[in-house]
Design a protein around this motif. Structure first.
Motif, PDB file in Angstrom:
ATOM      1  N   GLY A 118       8.882  19.135 -15.325  1.00  0.00           N
ATOM      2  CA  GLY A 118      10.020  18.437 -15.983  1.00  0.00           C
ATOM      3  C   GLY A 118      10.005  16.971 -16.049  1.00  0.00           C
ATOM      4  O   GLY A 118      10.884  16.489 -16.575  1.00  0.00           O
ATOM      5  N   GLY A 119       9.167  16.176 -15.381  1.00  0.00           N
ATOM      6  CA  GLY A 119       8.909  14.900 -15.229  1.00  0.00           C
ATOM      7  C   GLY A 119       7.810  14.430 -15.614  1.00  0.00           C
ATOM      8  O   GLY A 119       6.386  14.873 -15.140  1.00  0.00           O
ATOM      9  N   PHE A 120       7.613  13.248 -16.251  1.00  0.00           N
ATOM     10  CA  PHE A 120       6.562  12.463 -16.760  1.00  0.00           C
ATOM     11  C   PHE A 120       6.343  11.391 -15.660  1.00  0.00           C
ATOM     12  O   PHE A 120       6.883  10.656 -14.910  1.00  0.00           O
ATOM     13  N   GLY A 121       4.744  11.159 -15.322  1.00  0.00           N
ATOM     14  CA  GLY A 121       4.272  10.062 -14.371  1.00  0.00           C
ATOM     15  C   GLY A 121       3.094  10.037 -14.048  1.00  0.00           C
ATOM     16  O   GLY A 121       2.212  10.550 -14.887  1.00  0.00           O
ATOM     17  N   PHE A 122       2.814   9.502 -13.138  1.00  0.00           N
ATOM     18  CA  PHE A 122       1.288   9.174 -12.575  1.00  0.00           C
ATOM     19  C   PHE A 122       1.344   9.608 -10.885  1.00  0.00           C
ATOM     20  O   PHE A 122       2.314   9.407 -10.181  1.00  0.00           O
ATOM     21  N   MET A 123       0.108   9.783 -10.471  1.00  0.00           N
ATOM     22  CA  MET A 123      -0.072   9.725  -8.972  1.00  0.00           C
ATOM     23  C   MET A 123      -0.827   8.623  -8.442  1.00  0.00           C
ATOM     24  O   MET A 123      -1.620   8.220  -9.069  1.00  0.00           O
ATOM     25  N   THR A 124      -0.818   8.362  -7.329  1.00  0.00           N
ATOM     26  CA  THR A 124      -1.517   7.417  -6.617  1.00  0.00           C
ATOM     27  C   THR A 124      -1.790   7.892  -5.207  1.00  0.00           C
ATOM     28  O   THR A 124      -1.257   8.593  -4.586  1.00  0.00           O
ATOM     29  N   MET A 125      -3.050   7.387  -4.724  1.00  0.00           N
ATOM     30  CA  MET A 125      -3.718   7.513  -3.593  1.00  0.00           C
ATOM     31  C   MET A 125      -4.114   6.231  -3.088  1.00  0.00           C
ATOM     32  O   MET A 125      -4.855   5.472  -3.524  1.00  0.00           O
ATOM     33  N   GLU A 126      -3.449   6.013  -1.703  1.00  0.00           N
ATOM     34  CA  GLU A 126      -3.869   4.985  -0.968  1.00  0.00           C
ATOM     35  C   GLU A 126      -4.699   5.130   0.343  1.00  0.00           C
ATOM     36  O   GLU A 126      -4.075   5.777   1.180  1.00  0.00           O
ATOM     37  N   ARG A 127      -5.778   4.498   0.440  1.00  0.00           N
ATOM     38  CA  ARG A 127      -6.561   5.300   1.894  1.00  0.00           C
ATOM     39  C   ARG A 127      -6.140   4.363   3.026  1.00  0.00           C
ATOM     40  O   ARG A 127      -6.095   3.214   2.930  1.00  0.00           O
ATOM     41  N   THR A 128      -5.796   5.333   4.121  1.00  0.00           N
ATOM     42  CA  THR A 128      -5.306   4.301   5.163  1.00  0.00           C
ATOM     43  C   THR A 128      -6.145   4.756   6.436  1.00  0.00           C
ATOM     44  O   THR A 128      -5.760   4.147   7.503  1.00  0.00           O
ATOM     45  N   GLY A 129      -7.340   5.535   6.218  1.00  0.00           N
ATOM     46  CA  GLY A 129      -8.282   5.785   7.492  1.00  0.00           C
ATOM     47  C   GLY A 129      -9.447   6.359   6.949  1.00  0.00           C
ATOM     48  O   GLY A 129      -9.491   6.843   5.526  1.00  0.00           O
ATOM     49  N   PRO A 130     -10.483   6.727   7.567  1.00  0.00           N
ATOM     50  CA  PRO A 130     -11.577   7.480   7.029  1.00  0.00           C
ATOM     51  C   PRO A 130     -11.438   8.641   6.255  1.00  0.00           C
ATOM     52  O   PRO A 130     -12.278   8.773   5.301  1.00  0.00           O
ATOM     53  N   ASP A 131     -10.698   9.296   6.647  1.00  0.00           N
ATOM     54  CA  ASP A 131     -10.343  10.844   6.101  1.00  0.00           C
ATOM     55  C   ASP A 131      -8.897  11.030   5.661  1.00  0.00           C
ATOM     56  O   ASP A 131      -8.322  12.047   5.516  1.00  0.00           O
ATOM     57  N   THR A 132      -8.062   9.842   5.576  1.00  0.00           N
ATOM     58  CA  THR A 132      -6.462   9.807   5.353  1.00  0.00           C
ATOM     59  C   THR A 132      -6.317   9.152   4.225  1.00  0.00           C
ATOM     60  O   THR A 132      -6.633   7.867   3.843  1.00  0.00           O
ATOM     61  N   TRP A 133      -5.476   9.658   3.173  1.00  0.00           N
ATOM     62  CA  TRP A 133      -5.016   9.132   2.104  1.00  0.00           C
ATOM     63  C   TRP A 133      -3.321   9.440   2.231  1.00  0.00           C
ATOM     64  O   TRP A 133      -2.678  10.319   2.382  1.00  0.00           O
ATOM     65  N   GLN A 134      -2.531   8.285   1.715  1.00  0.00           N
ATOM     66  CA  GLN A 134      -1.172   8.626   1.422  1.00  0.00           C
ATOM     67  C   GLN A 134      -1.087   8.787  -0.141  1.00  0.00           C
ATOM     68  O   GLN A 134      -1.461   7.920  -0.955  1.00  0.00           O
ATOM     69  N   VAL A 135      -0.458   9.850  -0.485  1.00  0.00           N
ATOM     70  CA  VAL A 135      -0.327  10.294  -1.891  1.00  0.00           C
ATOM     71  C   VAL A 135       1.138   9.981  -2.333  1.00  0.00           C
ATOM     72  O   VAL A 135       1.759  10.360  -1.593  1.00  0.00           O
ATOM     73  N   ALA A 136       1.334   9.361  -3.407  1.00  0.00           N
ATOM     74  CA  ALA A 136       2.610   9.237  -3.825  1.00  0.00           C
ATOM     75  C   ALA A 136       2.822   9.934  -5.561  1.00  0.00           C
ATOM     76  O   ALA A 136       1.725   9.577  -6.344  1.00  0.00           O
ATOM     77  N   VAL A 137       3.765  10.509  -5.679  1.00  0.00           N
ATOM     78  CA  VAL A 137       4.197  10.809  -6.996  1.00  0.00           C
ATOM     79  C   VAL A 137       5.169   9.967  -7.834  1.00  0.00           C
ATOM     80  O   VAL A 137       6.263   9.693  -7.159  1.00  0.00           O
ATOM     81  N   HIS A 138       4.897   9.315  -8.655  1.00  0.00           N
ATOM     82  CA  HIS A 138       5.665   8.331  -9.498  1.00  0.00           C
ATOM     83  C   HIS A 138       6.298   8.823 -10.743  1.00  0.00           C
ATOM     84  O   HIS A 138       5.619   9.729 -11.465  1.00  0.00           O
ATOM     85  N   ASP A 139       7.440   8.585 -11.096  1.00  0.00           N
ATOM     86  CA  ASP A 139       7.748   8.936 -12.542  1.00  0.00           C
ATOM     87  C   ASP A 139       7.511   7.786 -13.594  1.00  0.00           C
ATOM     88  O   ASP A 139       6.627   6.873 -13.319  1.00  0.00           O
ATOM     89  N   ARG A 140       7.730   8.006 -14.751  1.00  0.00           N
ATOM     90  CA  ARG A 140       7.440   7.194 -15.609  1.00  0.00           C
ATOM     91  C   ARG A 140       7.625   5.655 -15.700  1.00  0.00           C
ATOM     92  O   ARG A 140       7.014   4.896 -15.992  1.00  0.00           O
ATOM     93  N   GLY A 141       8.851   5.317 -14.878  1.00  0.00           N
ATOM     94  CA  GLY A 141       8.924   4.054 -14.410  1.00  0.00           C
ATOM     95  C   GLY A 141       8.321   3.250 -13.281  1.00  0.00           C
ATOM     96  O   GLY A 141       8.614   2.182 -12.945  1.00  0.00           O
ATOM     97  N   GLY A 142       7.537   4.198 -12.628  1.00  0.00           N
ATOM     98  CA  GLY A 142       7.029   3.834 -11.493  1.00  0.00           C
ATOM     99  C   GLY A 142       7.694   4.220 -10.094  1.00  0.00           C
ATOM    100  O   GLY A 142       7.204   3.819  -8.986  1.00  0.00           O
ATOM    101  N   ASN A 143       9.000   4.637 -10.278  1.00  0.00           N
ATOM    102  CA  ASN A 143       9.688   5.021  -8.919  1.00  0.00           C
ATOM    103  C   ASN A 143       9.002   6.299  -8.423  1.00  0.00           C
ATOM    104  O   ASN A 143       8.512   7.152  -8.769  1.00  0.00           O
TER     105      ASN A 143
END
Length: 468
Positions: free
Chosen positions: A423-448
């Motif tokens: 029920g929410g629109f948005g985008f996903m981000t992946m930020e690499r923090t180590g050789p095998d580690t990613w921080q993943v974030a789920v953002h709404d349509r405004g980037g929050n």
């Protein structure tokens, strides 16, 4: 594994300050309708331009002129069998010139008429993932999304917010085009919308709303089922696929669909002993594929090729459109809940090579097709699955079961951690923090940020199990 809390919404004053600090980009020449960069095999970058000019433009690449070549000349393609009835289909008109030029790996600066083109980085540490972005107009499903309402079709806002995140790379996991049939008379929500598979629809469904994100970073484009030959495959091959355009592989004639519907996997290096494997699954079937089917053999071959590519690095993200290890929900004719488990066609074809379905060095899958955001990690030896089909298309609203531990999206895949946002629109981000580690974030349509997850090795978990 330590889970991160979900932050509060970005204060309006801070958001305004960040926006004010973003660098402006020079406007494109008036005859250029879109410019962008796609990454193909080995991460090779190709600049693309769509123009109404009579000839392709010249790029400035590190201070030297580089003429662009014609990828596809203007043409109107005769009506062919499509996913819709003949009365709801029409010829595909492309009154535009599609141009391209390869960008050498050591390119430091590339520009079109003073407007810079985004270049790939040696290491892609910040990745935006979007999918299922078009506005759904489909007569057979009685699906009439309000394309004229930015609240109900918010892809332009999603793309702008994702661009402000300043990614190194954008991955679109497929389904760019959804306006297949004409808007019904009297429907103000989609009145006047273009439809069919020509340029006018491609422009409104994808290129116009995606513009800020196309200019923010290079793209890896994954093909979805909406870009199969019976749907928007003609535009896919003219505008997006990173490979050379070949006659017979353009979806123009039904007789060539066995060629146009399939393509080989390729790898895009991400740096740091990691790469992205891109697998075209546009023509798979959720109903299943059997030995002897064209798709069964082609996807079996795709698995073998992807596994061979995966051996070159320790860590692999695999991007394809159909979730092998995700699931959705719908209602049957009796209004009872029906679970739609991972794609049966891929499970059968991939599973004929490896019962665990994915190459051992695949860390995570990035997919779309299911119109929500989703994360699944497993007790069994399966990679994590992320689904990012929530960036513009009419969403899936039938609620998933609250308890999913007993659900196996593929035979033998036992869920350990699961998270979803419906029920929410948005985008996903992946930020690499180590050789095998990613921080993943789920953002709404405004980037929050609405959820945060960590992917370490093949295991992932999120701060919020169900985003409200």
């Amino acid at each position: 594994m330590r889970l991160l809390p979900v932050p509060s919404l970005l204060p309006a004053a801070l958001a305004a300050a960040l926006l004010a600090g973003c660098a402006t980009t020079a406007p494109l020449p008036p005859d250029v309708l879109s410019s962008y960069v796609v990454l193909g095999e080995e991460g090779a970058a190709t600049a693309r331009v769509i123009t109404v000019a009579a000839a392709c433009p010249t790029l400035d690449v590190d201070g030297r002129p580089v003429p662009m070549s014609v990828r596809a000349a203007p043409a109107t393609i005769a009506q062919r069998p499509t996913a819709s009835a003949p009365a709801d289909s029409k010829p595909s008109a492309f009154p535009v010139l599609a141009c391209e030029a390869p960008l050498p790996a050591d390119t430091q600066r590339a520009a079109l008429a003073g407007s810079p083109l985004p270049l790939p980085r040696h290491e892609a540490r910040r990745i935006v993932v979007i999918g299922d972005t078009g506005c759904r107009l489909k007569k057979a499903d009685h699906a009439w999304q309000a394309c004229n309402d930015t609240e109900q079709f918010p892809f332009a806002g999603v793309a702008a917010a994702a661009a402000r995140w300043q990614p190194d790379l954008v991955v679109h996991v497929g389904d760019y085009h959804y306006r297949e049939n004409p808007c019904p008379d009297g429907n103000a929500g989609c009145a006047g919308s273009p439809w069919g598979y020509g340029w006018d629809t491609w422009r409104e469904d994808f290129f116009r709303p995606a513009e800020p994100l196309l200019r923010a970073a290079p793209w890896v484009v994954v093909r979805g089922n909406h870009e199969s030959c019976t749907r928007a495959g003609q535009g896919w091959w003219r505008f997006l696929d990173p490979r050379p355009l070949q006659a017979g592989r353009d979806c123009n004639a039904q007789a060539d669909d066995a060629i146009g519907n399939y393509s080989d996997p390729y790898a895009v290096p991400l740096g740091g002993d990691a790469q992205l494997l891109v697998v075209d699954t546009a023509a798979t079937s959720w109903r299943g594929l059997q030995p002897g089917d064209t798709g069964f053999a082609r996807y079996r071959d795709a698995y073998v090729q992807a596994e061979t590519l995966s051996r070159r690095t320790t860590w692999n993200l695999l991007a394809n459109h159909h979730p092998v290890l995700g699931f959705g929900a719908s209602l049957d004719k009796a209004s009872q809940l029906r679970l739609e488990l991972g794609d049966a066609g891929l499970q059968q074809s991939f599973g004929s090579v490896n019962p665990l379905l994915l190459p051992p060095r695949v860390q995570a899958l990035l997919s779309g097709h299911v119109h929500m955001w989703q994360q699944a990690s497993f007790k069994t030896s399966h990679p994590s699955q992320f689904v990012a089909g929530f960036s513009g298309t009419m969403e899936d609203v039938v609620p998933l079961p609250e308890e999913v531990s007993a659900i196996q999206p593929a035979p033998g895949a036992v869920i350990a951690h699961f998270s979803a946002w419906q029920g929410g629109f948005g985008f996903m981000t992946m930020e690499r923090t180590g050789p095998d580690t990613w921080q993943v974030a789920v953002h709404d349509r405004g980037g929050n940020v609405r959820n945060r997850c960590q992917l370490q090795g093949r295991v992932s978990s999120c701060a919020v199990a169900r985003v409200p």
